[in-house]
Design an enzyme around this catalytic site. Structure first.
Site, mmCIF file in Angstrom:
data_model
loop_
_atom_site.group_PDB
_atom_site.id
_atom_site.type_symbol
_atom_site.label_atom_id
_atom_site.label_comp_id
_atom_site.label_asym_id
_atom_site.label_seq_id
_atom_site.Cartn_x
_atom_site.Cartn_y
_atom_site.Cartn_z
ATOM 1 N N HIS A 124 96.104 28.298 23.739
ATOM 2 C CA HIS A 124 97.022 29.401 23.427
ATOM 3 C C HIS A 124 97.922 29.795 24.587
ATOM 4 O O HIS A 124 98.797 30.640 24.421
ATOM 5 C CB HIS A 124 96.247 30.636 22.943
ATOM 6 C CG HIS A 124 95.494 31.331 24.036
ATOM 7 N ND1 HIS A 124 94.290 30.873 24.491
ATOM 8 C CD2 HIS A 124 95.795 32.426 24.769
ATOM 9 C CE1 HIS A 124 93.863 31.668 25.466
ATOM 10 N NE2 HIS A 124 94.758 32.614 25.652
HETATM 11 C C1 UD1 Z 1 96.593 37.559 24.967
HETATM 12 C C2 UD1 Z 1 96.424 37.724 26.472
HETATM 13 C C3 UD1 Z 1 95.714 36.500 27.051
HETATM 14 C C4 UD1 Z 1 94.433 36.219 26.301
HETATM 15 C C5 UD1 Z 1 94.764 36.077 24.815
HETATM 16 C C6 UD1 Z 1 93.545 35.778 23.970
HETATM 17 C C7 UD1 Z 1 98.199 38.958 27.650
HETATM 18 C C8 UD1 Z 1 99.358 38.823 28.557
HETATM 19 N N1 UD1 Z 1 97.710 37.825 27.154
HETATM 20 O O1 UD1 Z 1 97.460 36.452 24.754
HETATM 21 O O2 UD1 Z 1 95.412 36.770 28.399
HETATM 22 O O3 UD1 Z 1 93.863 35.043 26.788
HETATM 23 O O4 UD1 Z 1 95.332 37.306 24.383
HETATM 24 O O5 UD1 Z 1 93.910 35.571 22.640
HETATM 25 O O6 UD1 Z 1 97.764 40.059 27.402
HETATM 26 N N2 UD1 Z 1 99.376 37.540 17.125
HETATM 27 C C9 UD1 Z 1 98.975 37.580 15.825
HETATM 28 N N3 UD1 Z 1 97.890 38.363 15.524
HETATM 29 C C10 UD1 Z 1 97.220 39.086 16.455
HETATM 30 C C11 UD1 Z 1 97.664 39.052 17.769
HETATM 31 C C12 UD1 Z 1 98.720 38.262 18.108
HETATM 32 O O7 UD1 Z 1 99.550 36.943 14.949
HETATM 33 O O8 UD1 Z 1 96.246 39.777 16.099
HETATM 34 C C13 UD1 Z 1 100.511 36.663 17.482
HETATM 35 C C14 UD1 Z 1 101.820 37.410 17.584
HETATM 36 O O9 UD1 Z 1 102.827 36.574 17.120
HETATM 37 C C15 UD1 Z 1 101.989 37.602 19.066
HETATM 38 C C16 UD1 Z 1 101.329 36.342 19.626
HETATM 39 O O10 UD1 Z 1 100.251 36.069 18.749
HETATM 40 O O11 UD1 Z 1 103.323 37.737 19.426
HETATM 41 C C17 UD1 Z 1 100.794 36.506 21.022
HETATM 42 O O12 UD1 Z 1 99.931 37.655 21.090
HETATM 43 P P1 UD1 Z 1 99.806 38.456 22.485
HETATM 44 O O13 UD1 Z 1 98.803 39.531 22.359
HETATM 45 O O14 UD1 Z 1 101.158 38.823 22.985
HETATM 46 O O15 UD1 Z 1 99.301 37.349 23.488
HETATM 47 P P2 UD1 Z 1 98.167 36.235 23.356
HETATM 48 O O16 UD1 Z 1 98.845 34.909 23.407
HETATM 49 O O17 UD1 Z 1 97.230 36.498 22.227
#
Ligand code: UD1
Length: 373
Positions: free
Chosen positions: A207
């Site tokens: 991821h």
């Molecule tokens: C976040 C953390 C990372 C951790 C990871 C575990 C930061 C900077 N990054 O990254 O350190 O390893 O979580 O998963 O805080 N999304 C969904 N559903 C959700 C959450 C996210 O669809 O419940 C999608 C959205 O499109 C979002 C993308 O995933 O924009 C990324 O989510 P985000 O929380 O920004 O970062 P992660 O890549 O999950």
């Protein structure tokens, strides 16, 4: 009105990797009379299989306060948490705010508390990848500079903090709190039944932006997985961010590939699959640690790690973006070459008790001296 001898602890969590860290700490404080706890969920992760499932499986109480910030750019997400958390923490007036790991919610809450002069303890302090391309590295450095109490998992954490000028009396080496959860739930995970699980398989998770947001890098990884799967079937629970990127790349695995793509899985399934797998291929920090504890070889698709004990004392090998190295290391594991591994200091299931001890001691010192922590 609360008794003045009580300690009010407010925990802030937001994203999947926070949940396995907060669960044992809440339990440890529950066992101590005189503690009042409040749980705040920022809502950085909100899909049921990225959040609610973890609350159920880890037996975390429902959040007292949900900030519902959702997704956004780093600035937007961090700012949304800060705006909503400032109101919440000003009303709650806790003695301590505990923040976990390195996600945007961690940094946002620490920054709000530092400005309001509310004490912050950082669980999993001191880890460094020394790679500022990673958003998490920025979150770690800034959170540690702001925290009053730095609860480190390992000796490298202490060294990193001292090198950054953190006073030694603020640092407590408590051990790895995620391993508390692993030890607690491993018997339950091992009892899970799976349909059609191959005898030998590799578990894959990806991821990190460096792997999934760069189309050529993602294409190279997926192509290599396609190839590897012909000698070792792959189970690949796909993070929502990664699924979006694979879809926009239009990538299809070949008809001879043996890759099973799944929705994100919960904690117990992830632990069960790791413990039964022949190897783990990942860019997650948590899986590097869990596989090391379980003695399962781990190949990490990153150039560096903020968790060097998993290399020195665990089963982790960094392959970075070198796909030839990935294929070589996979072959070595398939040939059955043993992985070096020793018991790792303070991975003993008692880190959360040491965290509760550290908070109580610091609070008592503070009450006795009125000196700043
Ligand atoms: C976040 C953390 C990372 C951790 C990871 C575990 C930061 C900077 N990054 O990254 O350190 O390893 O979580 O998963 O805080 N999304 C969904 N559903 C959700 C959450 C996210 O669809 O419940 C999608 C959205 O499109 C979002 C993308 O995933 O924009 C990324 O989510 P985000 O929380 O920004 O970062 P992660 O890549 O999950």
């Amino acid at each position: 009105m609360r008794d003045s001898a009580m300690i009010h602890i407010l925990h802030v969590v937001g994203a999947r990797p926070n949940f396995m860290k907060v669960a044992p700490v809440i339990r440890a404080f529950r066992g101590r009379a005189g503690t009042h706890q409040t749980l705040v969920h920022t809502g950085q992760h909100y899909d049921p299989n990225m959040s609610d499932l973890f609350f159920q499986e880890l037996d975390i109480p429902q959040p007292d306060i949900a900030l519902n910030v959702g997704s956004g750019s780093h600035a937007v997400q961090t700012a949304e948490v800060m705006k909503k958390f400032e109101t919440c923490v000003s009303e709650q007036k806790p003695d301590w705010v505990l923040v976990y790991g390195d996600v945007n919610s961690t940094l946002a809450a620490a920054l709000v508390c530092a400005k309001l002069r509310i004490r912050v303890a950082h669980v999993e302090a001191g880890l460094r990848s020394f790679d500022r391309e990673m958003p998490e590295e920025i979150n770690r450095i800034v959170t540690d500079q702001l925290a009053d109490l730095l609860l480190t998992p390992s000796a490298d954490g202490d060294r990193n903090l001292l090198a950054e000028g953190i006073p030694p009396h603020r640092i407590f080496r408590v051990g790895n709190v995620m391993i508390d959860t692993l030890i607690h739930l491993l018997p339950k995970a091992k009892a899970l039944q799976f349909d059609n699980l191959p005898d030998k398989f590799a578990l894959v998770t990806l991821h990190r932006p460096s792997n999934v947001d760069d189309p050529p890098a993602l294409r190279a990884i997926l192509g290599t997985l396609d190839e590897i799967s012909r000698s070792c079937p792959i189970i690949f629970p796909v993070h929502p961010r990664t699924r979006q990127r694979i879809e926009s790349l239009g990538f299809r695995f070949s008809s001879t590939a043996r890759v099973v793509l799944r929705e994100p899985i919960g904690y117990l399934q992830c632990l069960a699959l790791q413990s039964r797998s022949l190897m783990v291929l990942t860019d997650s920090g948590g899986l590097q640690e869990e596989s090391s504890y379980l003695g399962v070889p781990c190949l990490t698709l990153r150039e560096n790690t903020e968790r060097p004990v998993t290399i020195d004392q665990g089963t982790n090998v960094l392959v970075g973006s070198d796909m030839a190295k990935l294929r070589r290391e996979v072959s070595r594991i398939l040939e059955g070459q043993p992985v070096a591994r020793g018991p790792i200091e303070l991975w003993d299931g008692k880190a959360s008790e040491r965290i509760a001890d550290a908070i109580w001691k610091t609070q008592a010192d503070f009450r006795n001296s009125s000196a700043p922590v």
